[in-house]
Design a protein around this motif. Structure first.
Motif, mmCIF file in Angstrom:
data_model
loop_
_atom_site.group_PDB
_atom_site.id
_atom_site.type_symbol
_atom_site.label_atom_id
_atom_site.label_comp_id
_atom_site.label_asym_id
_atom_site.label_seq_id
_atom_site.Cartn_x
_atom_site.Cartn_y
_atom_site.Cartn_z
ATOM 1 N N PRO A 265 -28.386 19.515 -22.475
ATOM 2 C CA PRO A 265 -27.889 18.162 -22.167
ATOM 3 C C PRO A 265 -27.884 17.202 -23.344
ATOM 4 C CG PRO A 265 -29.302 18.928 -20.391
ATOM 5 C CD PRO A 265 -29.400 19.951 -21.478
ATOM 6 N N ARG A 266 -28.827 17.322 -24.282
ATOM 7 C CA ARG A 266 -28.908 16.385 -25.397
ATOM 8 C C ARG A 266 -28.741 17.103 -26.730
ATOM 9 N NH1 ARG A 266 -27.275 13.405 -22.551
ATOM 10 N NH2 ARG A 266 -28.293 11.772 -21.352
ATOM 11 N N THR A 267 -27.823 18.042 -26.785
ATOM 12 C CA THR A 267 -27.522 18.732 -28.043
ATOM 13 C C THR A 267 -27.067 17.732 -29.095
ATOM 14 O OG1 THR A 267 -26.920 20.824 -26.985
ATOM 15 C CG2 THR A 267 -25.983 20.400 -29.157
ATOM 16 N N SER A 268 -27.571 17.879 -30.301
ATOM 17 C CA SER A 268 -27.172 16.982 -31.396
ATOM 18 C C SER A 268 -26.645 17.794 -32.578
ATOM 19 C CB SER A 268 -28.358 16.121 -31.849
ATOM 20 O OG SER A 268 -29.384 16.928 -32.398
ATOM 21 N N ASN A 269 -25.790 17.163 -33.357
ATOM 22 C CA ASN A 269 -25.268 17.717 -34.608
ATOM 23 C C ASN A 269 -24.663 19.111 -34.438
ATOM 24 O OD1 ASN A 269 -27.189 15.492 -35.445
ATOM 25 N ND2 ASN A 269 -26.297 16.025 -37.413
ATOM 26 N N HIS A 270 -23.805 19.235 -33.413
ATOM 27 C CA HIS A 270 -23.130 20.520 -33.224
ATOM 28 C C HIS A 270 -22.079 20.768 -34.304
ATOM 29 C CE1 HIS A 270 -19.506 18.565 -31.698
ATOM 30 N NE2 HIS A 270 -20.248 17.853 -30.865
ATOM 31 N N ASP A 285 -18.673 31.096 -29.448
ATOM 32 C CA ASP A 285 -18.535 30.325 -28.214
ATOM 33 C C ASP A 285 -19.778 29.481 -27.993
ATOM 34 O OD1 ASP A 285 -17.304 29.359 -25.980
ATOM 35 O OD2 ASP A 285 -17.526 31.161 -24.762
ATOM 36 N N TYR A 286 -19.558 28.308 -27.381
ATOM 37 C CA TYR A 286 -20.656 27.478 -26.895
ATOM 38 C C TYR A 286 -20.987 27.900 -25.463
ATOM 39 C CZ TYR A 286 -19.925 24.166 -30.761
ATOM 40 O OH TYR A 286 -19.827 23.573 -31.992
ATOM 41 N N ILE A 287 -22.273 27.946 -25.149
ATOM 42 C CA ILE A 287 -22.726 28.311 -23.806
ATOM 43 C C ILE A 287 -23.443 27.116 -23.189
ATOM 44 C CG2 ILE A 287 -24.103 29.895 -22.432
ATOM 45 C CD1 ILE A 287 -21.721 31.178 -23.913
ATOM 46 N N ASP A 288 -22.839 26.538 -22.167
ATOM 47 C CA ASP A 288 -23.433 25.400 -21.457
ATOM 48 C C ASP A 288 -24.515 25.933 -20.526
ATOM 49 O OD1 ASP A 288 -24.103 23.243 -19.907
ATOM 50 O OD2 ASP A 288 -22.052 22.742 -19.302
ATOM 51 N N ILE A 289 -25.777 25.719 -20.876
ATOM 52 C CA ILE A 289 -26.865 26.329 -20.116
ATOM 53 C C ILE A 289 -27.007 25.749 -18.713
ATOM 54 C CG2 ILE A 289 -28.133 26.891 -22.219
ATOM 55 C CD1 ILE A 289 -30.065 24.578 -21.553
ATOM 56 N N GLN A 290 -26.406 24.581 -18.479
ATOM 57 C CA GLN A 290 -26.504 24.000 -17.132
ATOM 58 C C GLN A 290 -25.502 24.629 -16.160
ATOM 59 O OE1 GLN A 290 -27.797 19.555 -17.078
ATOM 60 N NE2 GLN A 290 -26.241 19.717 -18.683
ATOM 61 N N ASN A 291 -24.459 25.247 -16.681
ATOM 62 C CA ASN A 291 -23.391 25.740 -15.810
ATOM 63 C C ASN A 291 -23.059 27.218 -15.993
ATOM 64 O OD1 ASN A 291 -22.613 23.135 -14.553
ATOM 65 N ND2 ASN A 291 -22.113 22.577 -16.649
ATOM 66 N N THR A 317 -35.067 22.287 -19.487
ATOM 67 C CA THR A 317 -33.810 22.699 -18.853
ATOM 68 C C THR A 317 -33.497 24.152 -19.185
ATOM 69 O OG1 THR A 317 -32.926 20.451 -18.985
ATOM 70 C CG2 THR A 317 -31.336 22.220 -18.669
ATOM 71 N N LEU A 318 -33.693 24.533 -20.429
ATOM 72 C CA LEU A 318 -33.437 25.909 -20.839
ATOM 73 C C LEU A 318 -34.285 26.886 -20.028
ATOM 74 C CD1 LEU A 318 -32.973 27.123 -24.461
ATOM 75 C CD2 LEU A 318 -34.634 28.273 -23.031
ATOM 76 N N LYS A 321 -33.268 27.057 -16.214
ATOM 77 C CA LYS A 321 -32.033 27.809 -15.981
ATOM 78 C C LYS A 321 -32.175 29.292 -16.317
ATOM 79 C CE LYS A 321 -29.676 24.248 -14.615
ATOM 80 N NZ LYS A 321 -29.177 24.139 -13.216
ATOM 81 N N GLY A 322 -33.375 29.705 -16.705
ATOM 82 C CA GLY A 322 -33.629 31.126 -16.946
ATOM 83 C C GLY A 322 -33.208 31.634 -18.307
ATOM 84 N N PHE A 323 -32.867 30.744 -19.209
ATOM 85 C CA PHE A 323 -32.389 31.213 -20.508
ATOM 86 C C PHE A 323 -33.522 31.646 -21.428
ATOM 87 C CE2 PHE A 323 -28.412 29.515 -19.062
ATOM 88 C CZ PHE A 323 -27.475 30.313 -19.705
ATOM 89 N N ASP A 324 -34.761 31.284 -21.118
ATOM 90 C CA ASP A 324 -35.880 31.835 -21.885
ATOM 91 C C ASP A 324 -35.973 33.343 -21.666
ATOM 92 O OD1 ASP A 324 -36.556 31.360 -19.208
ATOM 93 O OD2 ASP A 324 -38.661 30.992 -19.651
#
Length: 501
Positions: A265-270, A285-291, A317-318, A321-324
């Protein structure tokens, strides 16, 4: 000769203000004018470190480059960096001063803030006016936001304070361009309406003759000229102000090296990843971890955790959403993992915020993939870095910048030390790499901007193709010149210049 000021305002966010200012900066600079960019107040998570040791929006750094200048804090005196949906860090003349909740912006604190902010804005404008022939000013969002008009410093409030003309730009690709322009004009005061000297329509696709009846009506209805219609520039990849900008790659039948960047949600300096997106052999590709489902990472060669303005919340949030677990699976399958700035902090054992720097006092367990701990502190590290990166057996040229509140310590002695040498030859606190060589963390934004450094990182991650990284600096120059050429071809430059020069 007095300095001339022209302001570009938009009918909405992402109407094309940043791009138009950058392009006009390059046009005027190529014509021999001493021109500089200016944005009174910016709200963005992409930022840059300036030559005077401060922090400004990434878009103003791009516009400075378009002028042939090094970024300076006066180009963007007020920067707001959201840490949550309701809270933002306030940066004045490049230095973090405080954080305000949204409700505070409109209460007594907000009134005091806007008075101090306007003073800072006018001080910067006055200094720049003594140094340059002309200033190109970018507004923010829309000047017709009714709830934001009181004590405005970002749009018409500034324009009226310095008595400058305004051009209004609208994005036709979104549809409803005439309603955008006429509606915005109708919501302004009479003095503000008079300040708008013309319109620019952006991102047009198709036959211009089909649009002409509408342009004629618009000019007759408003009494203001259309200064030009800018065509849609496909794959114009320039440093983005905040939004993730799509970039369409040509299709290929051969398999590509797969790089995935997790977006929280608060990604910076992409903008760190623009050089990877330009690499000829990279499937990016960018992966939106919320969706996204966590299985979307299966098959990736390199995962990257980017920077974050709210590291502990984004880490939560990561994990939620199970991304760990998806990251752990990726490593079990032999994939490589990299973290930059906030992403580097997440890779460690613990992130401690004893003073509530980001969003509240507390401590969070990291992903426990690197032997480091981080403590957030009030003073922000702001530094431009050049030197050599030793990731493998050979040192390669690297440059970038650091923007972070965290102080990260390595526990114990690493088997594979990672060294970043600055131009004086002293080691800097760059980051570290795991003993098994699978996980790499660094504080250095812009680490991929140097082709040799990107090639080194990709080599570490397992890329064995023949494609070479492109120079982001050279690419940016080509794109700025392409943009300037397009504006010169499609805008009435003589009429535009007559408005303020």
């Amino acid at each position: 000769m007095a300095c001339a000021t022209l302001m570009i305002q938009g009918t909405a966010s992402d109407a094309g203000k940043t791009t138009l200012v950058a392009g006009l900066c390059r046009v005027l600079a190529r014509s021999g004018f001493a021109v500089a960019p200016f944005k009174p107040q910016n709200m963005a998570l992409n930022s840059a470190v300036t030559e005077d040791g401060g922090e400004i929006g990434r878009a103003q750094a791009l516009q400075a480059i378009a002028c042939g200048l090094k970024p300076h804090t006066d180009f963007n005196p007020i920067l707001l960096k959201p840490g949550s949906d309701t809270r933002a860090q306030v940066i004045v003349h490049g230095k973090a001063m405080t954080a305000l909740e949204a409700s505070e912006f409109f209460g007594p604190a907000g009134k005091n803030y806007k008075a101090l902010a306007m003073q800072a804005v006018l001080e910067s404008h006055a200094r720049l006016s003594k140094q340059y022939q002309c200033l190109l000013v970018e507004g923010a969002g829309s000047p017709a936001e009714i709830n934001l008009r009181e004590n405005d410093i970002a749009n018409m409030g500034f324009a009226e304070a310095v008595d400058c003309p305004v051009i209004l730009v609208a994005d036709i690709d979104k549809g409803g361009v005439f309603a955008q322009l006429v509606g915005t004009l109708a919501l302004l005061s009479e003095s503000e309406q008079a300040r708008i000297k013309g319109f620019v329509i952006n991102r047009f696709r198709g036959d211009l003759s089909l649009l002409k009846p509408g342009l004629d009506w618009l000019e007759a209805h408003t009494g203001k000229p259309v200064l030009g219609v800018v065509p849609y520039l496909h794959n114009l990849l320039l440093d983005a102000e905040d939004a993730l900008v799509p970039y369409a790659r040509q299709s290929s039948s051969k398999p590509r090296f797969r790089v995935r960047v997790l977006v929280y949600p608060r990604t910076s300096n992409h903008t760190d990843f623009d050089p990877i997106r330009l690499h000829p052999d990279i499937d990016f590709d960018y992966i939106d971890i919320q969706n996204a489902a966590d299985d979307v990472l299966i098959g990736a060669d390199l995962l990257i955790l980017p920077g974050s303005k709210n590291v502990r919340a984004d880490l939560a949030t990561l994990k939620d959403k199970g991304f760990d677990k998806a990251i752990a699976r990726h490593l079990r399958y032999g994939g490589k993992l990299m973290g930059i700035c906030g992403g580097y902090q997440m890779l460690g054992l613990e992130i401690d915020d004893p003073l509530g720097i980001e969003e509240g006092v507390g401590s969070s367990e990291g992903l426990e993939l690197l032997p480091v701990i981080t403590e957030l502190k009030p003073a922000k590290v702001l530094a431009n870095v050049t030197g050599e990166l030793t990731l493998g057996s050979e040192a390669v040229a690297v440059k970038g910048y650091e923007i972070h509140c965290g102080r990260t310590s390595v526990l114990g002695k690493l088997k594979r030390p990672l060294w970043l040498l600055d131009e004086r030859g002293a080691s800097a606190d760059a980051g570290c790499i795991s003993d098994d060589y699978q996980v790499f963390g660094t504080y250095l934004h812009g680490i991929f901007d140097t082709p040799e450094a990107l090639d080194a990182v990709l080599g570490w991650a397992g890329y064995r193709g023949e494609g070479k990284a492109v120079s982001l600096d050279e690419h940016r120059e080509r794109q700025l010149n392409r943009l300037a050429d397009t504006l010169e071809a499609h805008l009435d430059m003589d009429k535009l210049k007559s408005l303020f020069l």
